[in-house]
Design an enzyme around this catalytic site. Structure first.
Site, PDB file in Angstrom:
ATOM      1  N   SER A 154      -1.056  12.621  20.563  1.00 51.62           N
ATOM      2  CA  SER A 154      -0.200  12.433  21.731  1.00 51.62           C
ATOM      3  C   SER A 154       1.272  12.207  21.406  1.00 51.62           C
ATOM      4  O   SER A 154       2.101  12.270  22.302  1.00 51.62           O
ATOM      5  CB  SER A 154      -0.726  11.273  22.571  1.00 51.62           C
ATOM      6  OG  SER A 154      -0.606  10.077  21.841  1.00 51.62           O
ATOM      7  N   HIS A 175      -6.319  14.657  25.626  1.00 51.13           N
ATOM      8  CA  HIS A 175      -5.040  15.328  25.918  1.00 51.13           C
ATOM      9  C   HIS A 175      -5.159  16.846  25.842  1.00 51.13           C
ATOM     10  O   HIS A 175      -4.184  17.549  26.082  1.00 51.13           O
ATOM     11  CB  HIS A 175      -3.954  14.879  24.936  1.00 51.13           C
ATOM     12  CG  HIS A 175      -3.333  13.562  25.278  1.00 51.13           C
ATOM     13  ND1 HIS A 175      -2.467  13.387  26.334  1.00 51.13           N
ATOM     14  CD2 HIS A 175      -3.474  12.353  24.708  1.00 51.13           C
ATOM     15  CE1 HIS A 175      -2.083  12.121  26.388  1.00 51.13           C
ATOM     16  NE2 HIS A 175      -2.688  11.470  25.419  1.00 51.13           N
ATOM     17  N   LYS A 229      -6.678  12.142  32.987  1.00 50.94           N
ATOM     18  CA  LYS A 229      -5.459  12.882  32.628  1.00 50.94           C
ATOM     19  C   LYS A 229      -5.445  14.200  33.407  1.00 50.94           C
ATOM     20  O   LYS A 229      -5.274  14.174  34.620  1.00 50.94           O
ATOM     21  CB  LYS A 229      -5.382  13.038  31.101  1.00 50.94           C
ATOM     22  CG  LYS A 229      -5.136  11.683  30.422  1.00 50.94           C
ATOM     23  CD  LYS A 229      -4.867  11.763  28.937  1.00 50.94           C
ATOM     24  CE  LYS A 229      -4.435  10.391  28.413  1.00 50.94           C
ATOM     25  NZ  LYS A 229      -5.386   9.809  27.469  1.00 50.94           N
TER      26      LYS A 229
HETATM   27  C1  LIG Z   1      -5.985   8.470  27.168  1.00 51.89           C
HETATM   28  C2  LIG Z   1      -6.909   8.564  26.024  1.00 51.89           C
HETATM   29  C3  LIG Z   1      -8.093   7.828  25.979  1.00 51.89           C
HETATM   30  C4  LIG Z   1      -8.447   6.837  27.038  1.00 51.89           C
HETATM   31  O1  LIG Z   1      -8.847   7.465  28.203  1.00 51.89           O
HETATM   32  P1  LIG Z   1      -9.173   6.585  29.497  1.00 51.89           P
HETATM   33  O2  LIG Z   1     -10.138   7.402  30.269  1.00 51.89           O
HETATM   34  O3  LIG Z   1      -7.863   6.360  30.178  1.00 51.89           O
HETATM   35  O4  LIG Z   1      -9.766   5.301  28.999  1.00 51.89           O
HETATM   36  C5  LIG Z   1      -8.942   8.025  24.903  1.00 51.89           C
HETATM   37  N1  LIG Z   1      -8.635   8.877  23.907  1.00 51.89           N
HETATM   38  C6  LIG Z   1      -7.494   9.578  23.902  1.00 51.89           C
HETATM   39  C7  LIG Z   1      -7.200  10.525  22.776  1.00 51.89           C
HETATM   40  C8  LIG Z   1      -6.587   9.444  24.948  1.00 51.89           C
HETATM   41  O5  LIG Z   1      -5.455  10.133  24.933  1.00 51.89           O
END
Ligand SMILES: *Cc1c(COP(=O)(O)O)cnc(C)c1O
Length: 395
Positions: free
Chosen positions: A183, A211, A242
């Site tokens: 990210s 992502h 996301k």
């Molecule tokens: C955002 C993210 C998470 C967490 O996801 P949530 O559903 O918000 O708990 C886990 N792993 C990665 C790589 C992320 O970018």
């Protein structure tokens, strides 16, 4: 009793502030979108949400959620295995498996829980987990909860991964674990090479597509589409928070027996509440949309290309990216903060990151593109970057 502890906390909080690492929350008073309104009354263009497909305020998803409120009620008041499983939960799990070309899926309240609950039920002190150094915090925490022997390799460094795999031959089972998209740089894990090494050194493979799902690959099927290796990854985790609507929810999808074991033993699944039907129904609608058309992916990919070309043409350095994340490099920590503040004054909302979130001397502004953006939004963003860049002597 609280006095001493209070004093301690106040000092620690002050240290966070002194280091410039205190997180303040900006308060939105509009739905999430390309354009948002904050409680100061200011309207800004949003380039820092994970709203990659622009679905956070999508009318079709909202309608599906409302309909499920009427048909299935508000909450489940139960974990899945007691009385928290509806027909909708089963349908969404199947849709996710179909999307990724996997055998079965298990839903969680969040991907944080999916990652927190995936290792401990499957591996023990006889096994090895080989993890990318830039993996998400939830993977790091999940690994901590498991007794397996831990190995770490430098980000996307295949020579280092091979060394770790050689050492891990001492263990019974091995699993390589990586984020699909990292990210901070927006780079993609080299799945082709990871799978080759996994084959050579007899290891399982897990990818967190948080992502990348919905974003990467021509039809948004994630890194396994990009590297043409659908069905070859043993475990995929991801989020509904996301690209996939942005509400809440996580999942693990993959080999049938793995998912079956997680349903029996994964603690965040067994001991935490079931997702509300409205969120699940909107998820189903979202995957129906994904199987009907790729136009959101096409728009997103066009937006990323448009931004990358324009920002480089304006004279900025960017990190190589294969995702919807573009790191505009400023190198200096203070400059990154001043730059982001100036951009907000110009109506562009982005975040500047610096050490320890990224390596020392590699401060940057992270820009996240969305299918909700129009070219004119991106034009405004690049104009603001150019104006501020000249003012602060960057270009
Ligand atoms: C955002 C993210 C998470 C967490 O996801 P949530 O559903 O918000 O708990 C886990 N792993 C990665 C790589 C992320 O970018």
């Amino acid at each position: 009793m609280y006095n001493k502890f209070q004093h301690f906390l106040q000092e620690e909080l002050q240290k966070i502030k002194d280091a410039g690492l205190y997180k303040n929350e900006r308060i939105l008073v509009s739905p999430q979108g390309a354009k948002i309104k904050i409680n100061t009354g200011q309207e800004v263009l949003n380039f820092c949400a994970n709203n990659y497909l622009g679905l956070s305020n999508n009318l079709q998803l909202i309608a599906a959620a409302k309909k499920a409120l009427d048909s299935h009620g508000y909450g489940m008041s139960s974990v899945r295995f007691i009385c928290g499983t509806t027909d909708l939960h089963k349908e969404l799990e199947q849709k996710i498996a179909d999307f990724f070309g996997t055998e079965d899926t298990i839903l969680y309240a969040a991907c944080f829980d999916a990652n927190g609950g995936v290792f401990e039920p499957l591996f023990n002190e006889q096994d090895a987990i080989i993890s990318d150094s830039l993996n998400h915090a939830s993977i790091i925490d999940g690994v901590r909860l498991c007794k397996a022997v831990r190995y770490r390799y430098n980000n996307a460094d295949m020579e280092d991964l091979e060394r770790q795999l050689q050492q891990a031959q001492a263990q019974r089972f091995r699993i390589i674990v990586t984020d699909g998209v990292f990210s901070m740089d927006g780079n993609v894990a080299p799945m082709d090479k990871i799978l080759e090494l996994a084959e050579k050194y007899d290891a399982l493979v897990m990818v967190d597509e948080s992502h990348s799902a919905g974003v990467v690959g021509a039809t948004g099927r994630g890194v396994t589409e990009l590297y043409n290796c659908r069905g070859k990854v043993d475990i995929i985790t991801g989020t509904l928070g996301k690209a996939f609507g942005g509400a809440i929810g996580g999942f693990t999808t993959g080999r049938k027996e793995i998912i079956e074991m997680l349903r029996q033993r994964s603690r965040p699944y067994l001991f935490s509440n079931s997702l509300p039907p409205m969120v699940v129904a909107a998820g189903i609608e979202m995957f129906n949309m994904m199987s009907a058309t790729n136009h959101l992916q096409e728009k997103l990919h066009a937006n990323v290309k448009y931004f990358k070309d324009k920002i480089q043409h304006a004279g900025f350095d960017i990190k190589p990216t294969q995702s919807a994340i573009v790191a505009v490099m400023l190198y200096d920590a203070k400059l990154s903060q001043d730059f982001a503040a100036e951009l907000l004054n110009e109506g562009i909302y982005v975040i500047g990151f610096y050490y320890p979130v990224v390596p020392q001397g590699l401060a940057r502004i992270r820009v996240q593109l969305s299918a909700a953006h129009e070219f004119e939004h991106i034009d405004q963003c690049v104009s603001a970057f150019t104006k501020v860049g000249k003012k602060l002597g960057v270009i």
